[in-house]
Design a protein around this motif. Structure first.
Motif, PDB file in Angstrom:
ATOM      1  N   ALA A 214      -1.507  -2.842  -0.150  1.00  0.00           N
ATOM      2  CA  ALA A 214      -0.327  -2.097  -0.029  1.00  0.00           C
ATOM      3  C   ALA A 214       0.558  -2.486  -1.203  1.00  0.00           C
ATOM      4  N   ALA A 215       0.750  -4.277  -1.354  1.00  0.00           N
ATOM      5  CA  ALA A 215       1.597  -4.632  -2.392  1.00  0.00           C
ATOM      6  C   ALA A 215       1.101  -4.111  -3.846  1.00  0.00           C
TER       7      ALA A 215
ATOM      8  N   GLN B  61      -0.585  -1.750  -4.757  1.00  0.00           N
ATOM      9  CA  GLN B  61      -0.156  -0.377  -4.910  1.00  0.00           C
ATOM     10  C   GLN B  61       1.341  -0.210  -5.428  1.00  0.00           C
ATOM     11  N   MET B  62       2.309  -0.912  -5.186  1.00  0.00           N
ATOM     12  CA  MET B  62       3.486  -1.067  -5.445  1.00  0.00           C
ATOM     13  C   MET B  62       3.784  -1.809  -6.447  1.00  0.00           C
TER      14      MET B  62
ATOM     15  N   PHE C 148       8.034  -3.417   2.157  1.00  0.00           N
ATOM     16  CA  PHE C 148       8.435  -3.982   1.014  1.00  0.00           C
ATOM     17  C   PHE C 148       9.410  -3.580  -0.019  1.00  0.00           C
ATOM     18  N   THR C 149       9.504  -2.378   0.248  1.00  0.00           N
ATOM     19  CA  THR C 149      10.886  -1.567  -0.654  1.00  0.00           C
ATOM     20  C   THR C 149      11.988  -2.290   0.136  1.00  0.00           C
TER      21      THR C 149
ATOM     22  N   LYS D  67       4.630  -4.447   7.517  1.00  0.00           N
ATOM     23  CA  LYS D  67       3.381  -4.349   6.784  1.00  0.00           C
ATOM     24  C   LYS D  67       2.169  -3.565   7.412  1.00  0.00           C
TER      25      LYS D  67
ATOM     26  N   ASN E  66       3.239  -0.886   5.552  1.00  0.00           N
ATOM     27  CA  ASN E  66       4.441   0.283   5.080  1.00  0.00           C
ATOM     28  C   ASN E  66       4.896  -0.031   4.014  1.00  0.00           C
ATOM     29  N   HIS E  67       4.782   0.784   3.019  1.00  0.00           N
ATOM     30  CA  HIS E  67       5.395   0.521   1.789  1.00  0.00           C
ATOM     31  C   HIS E  67       7.089   0.033   1.996  1.00  0.00           C
ATOM     32  N   SER E  68       7.519   0.919   3.033  1.00  0.00           N
ATOM     33  CA  SER E  68       8.842   0.904   3.206  1.00  0.00           C
ATOM     34  C   SER E  68       9.340  -0.627   3.467  1.00  0.00           C
TER      35      SER E  68
END
Length: 208
Positions: A180-181, A183-184, A154-155, A148, A150-152
């Motif tokens: 970041a979370a 934003q997703m 969470f993905t 974290k 990084n969106h990757s």
């Protein structure tokens, strides 16, 4: 939207963290310029590399020895480094057990293998069972090579479990990770210093 899943951060959320204890431990090793050394190590990205598993614990220790300028044994370096790890408040462990009856629980933590070995054994010794059993699945940055915010990262968790972000609550004590979370599309809760995990829940349910 109804929350079906909860993703927890680890340090500062489930287990307590004591940053000042690390400095004390290194000073006990005769290292008085800890803040300067820590800043130098941070700028070199050595901590992030350890957290995503691209540098071995041995090379990490060798790097610390190189900037410290002393030949300190591995076990003493590890002991000092692990002093950042605080206690597991029992009420939080009980809470997780209750929540698992009503939600899918996951853990996503930026951590390294030196700390991991220490606090996993600490939990086993204190509670008599495996920490990972509290969750459907645990994700440690050094194992998945993602961290974290990084969106990757969470993905990775979403895809691995076929989760929908809008049905998932993410709890962390870092604004950067929460942003970041959000934003997703996750539902989020920023756990501040004056808030305990237990304040968010009641009788095994979310009371936000």
């Amino acid at each position: 939207m109804e929350i079906r899943n909860i993703i927890f951060d680890f340090g500062g959320v489930i287990i307590n963290i004591h940053h000042s204890e690390v400095e004390k431990a290194f000073k006990n090793l005769g290292i008085n310029q800890f803040e300067t050394l820590f800043s130098q190590a941070t700028q070199s990205d050595i901590f992030q590399r350890l957290e995503i598993g691209t540098i071995s614990p041995g090379n990490f220790r060798n790097y610390l020895r190189s900037i410290i300028g002393k030949e300190i044994p591995d076990h003493k370096l590890d002991f000092a480094w692990n002093q950042i790890i605080g206690n597991y408040p029992p009420h939080r462990i009980k809470l997780l057990s209750e929540l698992k009856k009503n939600y899918n629980l996951f853990l996503l933590s930026n951590t390294n293998i030196i700390h991991y070995r220490y606090y996993i054994e600490k939990f086993r010794n204190e509670f008599g069972f495996e920490f990972q059993s509290l969750f459907n699945k645990t994700y440690w940055s050094f194992e998945i090579s993602e961290r974290k915010p990084n969106h990757s990262a969470f993905t990775f968790v979403l895809k691995d479990n076929n989760l929908i972000a809008s049905e998932t609550l993410f709890i962390d004590d870092s604004v950067q990770n929460i942003d970041a979370a959000e934003q997703m599309g996750f539902q989020t809760y920023l756990l501040k210093n004056d808030t305990d995990l237990a304040d968010i829940f009641g009788e095994g349910k979310i009371i936000l």
